[in-house]
Design a protein around this motif. Sequence first.
Motif, short mmCIF file in Angstrom:
data_model
loop_
_atom_site.label_atom_id
_atom_site.label_comp_id
_atom_site.label_asym_id
_atom_site.label_seq_id
_atom_site.Cartn_x
_atom_site.Cartn_y
_atom_site.Cartn_z
N UNK A 89 74.32 13.88 27.29
CA UNK A 89 74.04 13.96 26.57
C UNK A 89 73.25 13.64 25.42
N UNK A 90 73.07 11.64 26.56
CA UNK A 90 72.07 11.24 25.61
C UNK A 90 70.53 11.94 25.98
N UNK A 91 70.76 13.27 26.87
CA UNK A 91 68.71 13.69 27.00
C UNK A 91 68.39 13.84 25.10
N UNK A 92 67.39 13.23 25.12
CA UNK A 92 65.89 13.60 23.68
C UNK A 92 65.28 12.71 23.93
N UNK A 93 64.20 12.89 22.79
CA UNK A 93 63.05 12.46 22.09
C UNK A 93 64.24 10.62 21.24
N UNK A 94 63.63 9.84 21.85
CA UNK A 94 64.30 8.66 20.89
C UNK A 94 63.36 8.15 20.06
N UNK A 95 63.34 7.23 19.03
CA UNK A 95 62.53 7.38 18.22
C UNK A 95 62.90 6.17 17.27
N UNK A 96 61.77 4.77 17.38
CA UNK A 96 62.15 3.62 17.02
C UNK A 96 61.06 4.22 15.56
N UNK A 97 62.31 3.24 14.02
CA UNK A 97 61.89 3.35 13.01
C UNK A 97 61.86 1.89 12.15
N UNK A 98 61.67 1.64 10.99
CA UNK A 98 61.51 0.49 10.09
C UNK A 98 61.90 0.60 8.81
N UNK A 99 62.34 -0.25 8.63
CA UNK A 99 62.05 -0.60 7.62
C UNK A 99 62.52 -1.37 6.03
N UNK A 100 62.20 -1.81 5.27
CA UNK A 100 61.98 -3.45 4.84
C UNK A 100 63.38 -3.44 4.35
N UNK A 101 63.81 -5.16 4.81
CA UNK A 101 64.42 -5.91 4.84
C UNK A 101 65.56 -5.20 5.91
N UNK A 102 66.65 -4.49 5.11
CA UNK A 102 68.45 -4.38 5.36
C UNK A 102 68.14 -2.73 6.32
N UNK A 103 68.87 -2.97 7.30
CA UNK A 103 69.19 -1.52 8.01
C UNK A 103 70.29 -0.62 7.46
N UNK A 111 60.54 4.05 6.50
CA UNK A 111 59.19 4.43 6.47
C UNK A 111 58.52 4.47 7.65
N UNK A 112 58.55 3.35 8.45
CA UNK A 112 58.10 4.05 9.74
C UNK A 112 58.42 4.59 10.97
N UNK A 113 57.73 5.60 11.32
CA UNK A 113 58.44 5.89 12.62
C UNK A 113 57.30 5.86 13.77
N UNK A 114 57.63 5.53 14.72
CA UNK A 114 57.25 6.09 16.39
C UNK A 114 56.98 7.47 16.87
N UNK A 115 55.80 7.35 17.29
CA UNK A 115 55.73 9.07 18.29
C UNK A 115 57.10 9.00 18.97
N UNK A 116 57.49 8.98 19.22
CA UNK A 116 59.17 9.70 20.65
C UNK A 116 58.57 9.20 21.61
N UNK A 117 59.32 8.91 22.05
CA UNK A 117 59.65 8.70 24.38
C UNK A 117 61.03 9.75 24.82
N UNK A 118 60.55 10.25 25.69
CA UNK A 118 61.22 11.31 26.05
C UNK A 118 62.75 10.72 27.54
N UNK A 119 63.06 10.75 26.71
CA UNK A 119 64.72 10.53 28.21
C UNK A 119 65.59 11.88 28.30
N UNK A 120 65.80 11.51 29.83
CA UNK A 120 65.88 13.11 30.18
C UNK A 120 66.59 12.40 30.93
N UNK A 121 68.74 12.75 31.31
CA UNK A 121 70.10 12.58 32.27
C UNK A 121 70.21 13.88 32.72
N UNK A 122 70.15 13.65 34.05
CA UNK A 122 70.36 15.27 35.14
C UNK A 122 71.82 14.41 35.63
N UNK A 123 72.46 15.27 35.59
CA UNK A 123 73.74 15.85 36.27
C UNK A 123 73.69 15.54 37.49
#
Length: 123
Positions: A89-103, A111-123
């Motif tokens: 169930x962790x299988x997904x495209x993972x994105x990092x993102x940035x915003x000023x100051x506070x999480x 405001x800012x996003x990467x293009x993503x990276x695929x994570x696939x977990x097989x059972x």
Amino acid sequence: QVQLVESGGGLVQAGGSLRLSCAASGRTFSQYAMGWFRQAPGKEREFVCAIDSGGGIKSYSDPVKGRFTISRDNAKNTVWLQMNSLKPEDTAVYYCAARRNYWSTERSDYNYWGPGTQVTVSS
């Protein structure tokens, strides 16, 4: 302005580990809180975890708490996501993102996003 690029995704068996990296451009990386989000097919993009600009405050969603760890090195303009005990169930495209100051846990706060990276977990 910040540009983000994720790496480290791939195919892993259930129970395995992966470490994602997010490299940021720009000289003001230390002023940005960083978040990781993920999006599975047919689902909304959801919050995974976040870290404040200094690295001292971290927040995790319930599904990943205790298995995932977020960290950053402002001198290297990089944030990492260590993922252990992976589940299908962790299988997904993972994105990092940035915003000023506070999480934030809200996707719309970033405001800012990467293009993503695929994570696939097989059972």
